[in-house]
Motif scaffolding. Sequence first.
Motif, short mmCIF file in Angstrom:
data_model
loop_
_atom_site.label_atom_id
_atom_site.label_comp_id
_atom_site.label_asym_id
_atom_site.label_seq_id
_atom_site.Cartn_x
_atom_site.Cartn_y
_atom_site.Cartn_z
N UNK A 253 22.59 16.72 -2.40
CA UNK A 253 23.13 18.07 -2.55
C UNK A 253 24.42 18.14 -3.34
N UNK A 254 25.47 18.61 -2.69
CA UNK A 254 26.75 18.82 -3.38
C UNK A 254 27.63 17.57 -3.39
N UNK A 255 27.06 16.43 -2.99
CA UNK A 255 27.81 15.17 -3.04
C UNK A 255 28.29 14.91 -4.48
N UNK A 256 29.56 14.55 -4.62
CA UNK A 256 30.08 14.32 -5.98
C UNK A 256 30.38 12.84 -6.23
N UNK A 257 30.24 12.00 -5.20
CA UNK A 257 30.49 10.56 -5.41
C UNK A 257 29.30 9.95 -6.15
N UNK A 258 29.57 9.20 -7.18
CA UNK A 258 28.47 8.59 -7.95
C UNK A 258 28.67 7.09 -8.07
N UNK A 259 27.60 6.31 -8.23
CA UNK A 259 26.21 6.76 -8.04
C UNK A 259 25.93 7.02 -6.56
N UNK A 260 24.91 7.85 -6.30
CA UNK A 260 24.58 8.24 -4.92
C UNK A 260 24.12 7.02 -4.13
N UNK A 261 24.81 6.77 -3.02
CA UNK A 261 24.41 5.64 -2.18
C UNK A 261 23.89 6.17 -0.85
N UNK A 262 23.03 5.38 -0.21
CA UNK A 262 22.47 5.78 1.07
C UNK A 262 23.57 6.02 2.10
N UNK A 263 24.75 5.42 1.85
CA UNK A 263 25.85 5.58 2.82
C UNK A 263 26.60 6.91 2.62
N UNK A 264 26.34 7.61 1.52
CA UNK A 264 27.06 8.86 1.27
C UNK A 264 26.54 9.98 2.17
N UNK A 265 27.39 11.02 2.29
CA UNK A 265 26.98 12.13 3.16
C UNK A 265 25.85 12.96 2.53
N UNK A 266 25.01 13.47 3.40
CA UNK A 266 23.84 14.25 2.94
C UNK A 266 23.73 15.54 3.77
N UNK A 267 24.88 16.07 4.13
CA UNK A 267 24.84 17.26 4.99
C UNK A 267 25.19 18.54 4.23
N UNK A 268 25.09 18.49 2.89
CA UNK A 268 25.36 19.71 2.12
C UNK A 268 24.25 19.97 1.11
#
Length: 466
Positions: A253-268
């Motif tokens: 979604x609106x995650x801005x950290x790249x590259x997207x990792x499975x550890x990143x947030x996915x609540x947006x």
Amino acid sequence: MSLSHLSSSGGGGGGSPSSPGKLKTEKHHSHNPRLLLLRLKNHSSYSKLTLYSLFGVAALFLTLFFLSPSSSSNSIASYSSYSSYSSSFRRSLRTSSSSSWGGSEWEKKVRSSARVRRADGLSVLVTGAAGFVGTHVSLALKRRGDGVLGLDSFNDYYDPSLKRSRQSLLDRAGVFVVEGDINDSPLLRKLLDVVPFSHVAHLAAQAGVRYAMKNPSSYVHSNIAGLVSLLEAAKSAEPQPAVVWASSSSVYGLNTRVPFSEAHRTDRPASLYAATKKAGEEIAHTYNHIYGLSITALRFFTVYGPWGRPDMAYYFFTKDILKGKPITVFQAPDGSSVARDFTYIDDIVHGLLAALDTAEKSTGLRGKKQGPAQLRVYNLGNTSPVPVTELVSILERLLKVKANKKVVNMPANGDVQFTHANISLAQRELGYHPTTDLKTGLKKFVKWYLDYYNPITYKTSRSSSS
Ligand SMILES: O=C(O)[C@H]1O[C@H](OP(=O)(O)OP(=O)(O)OC[C@H]2O[C@@H](n3ccc(=O)[nH]c3=O)[C@H](O)[C@@H]2O)[C@H](O)[C@@H](O)[C@H]1O
């Protein structure tokens, strides 16, 4: 068991657990129709109207219930048929009218298709088998000697004739595709009863990010209700299969950290599509936790290739460029590019097969967990985002036609500006190594497209140019 559980939770779910006294009083009244009637008689005409409305709703419910196709069979089947019958009112997507199942000939075909033909091979139920990824995965499994049975509703989200062509391809390879909806619980139970599947590759879904604004209920029907229906069947099956299913890069979604990792947030999530895939990941956690189902979610990053989905940009850009029609290319509000980590279908198939091969067994027995089970999430991307403008340039070169481009700001319809996968986890644990860049992959797609839609012209031009 599962359905009675659902019914009871539906009845009791309205009460607040923090106010047990209140819940008790409401229950008492609702179970005493005489008292209810007396109380209503003492009320104003407004209350009478409410009562008539209640009877009206009850009558409508009963009518629908008895009209449902299998109301004469057992109550579980009737409930299930009612669910799909009522939901068909809410959905505009049509499924094939010829779907029917059962009988000894049908069972023979099911068994034969699912028969394993190599030592230690898998037997896999592939849902969404006539879909883009489902077809490729089914063919790859069959080629290895695994047993494969397909399931597909053949709905008309996009041209069903393309799904029928994929079905013919599967048929020629010895893969039988059962026509049915994943929400049809009796059908799922039957399939898992006839064949002791070791794995389920659950690829049936309502795809597409932007279509979710047009037909939101189709996403709830397939990606939430359908997933629950499938996991219910899997948890009750003996043996319980391991489940590998298609989640999506859109969960970032609106995650801005790249590259997207499975550890990143996915609540947006930015779209309802993304929200249903994210919900699916949470639902998977529950079934793993309670029932010991081994479950792996694969977050696919904009998968493309031959036999692809006509609702995707690379596909309809090709069609429109060839027809000389304008194409709309999105850009970010600040004028910067929109980009995707486009991933070629063969790379996805390798990743998915590796996920099946490394899936541990589910631990449940007779619907009860016997020990901790595997729960995994992997990104399957390409790790090299390409701007959509570059996608168009590659297509122009391959098609030898200049596109009539209209560049507009990306509408607020659920799209995100870019996607970029970190695939280290899949590399480490699945041996996933994507090898196809966008130019090479699109070349294969265009070749297929021209062959599929214009076989005579294309073959003639090929033979005259060679
Ligand atoms: O990875 C996923 O999880 C998802 O991937 C795919 O979604 P997307 O990445 O959005 O692919 P797609 O629609 O082909 O648009 C591609 C690009 O073209 C841009 N785009 C699109 C339409 C248009 O008219 N113009 C345009 O510029 C658009 O802004 C975008 O940048 C699947 O469809 C989805 O089911 C899900 O699996």
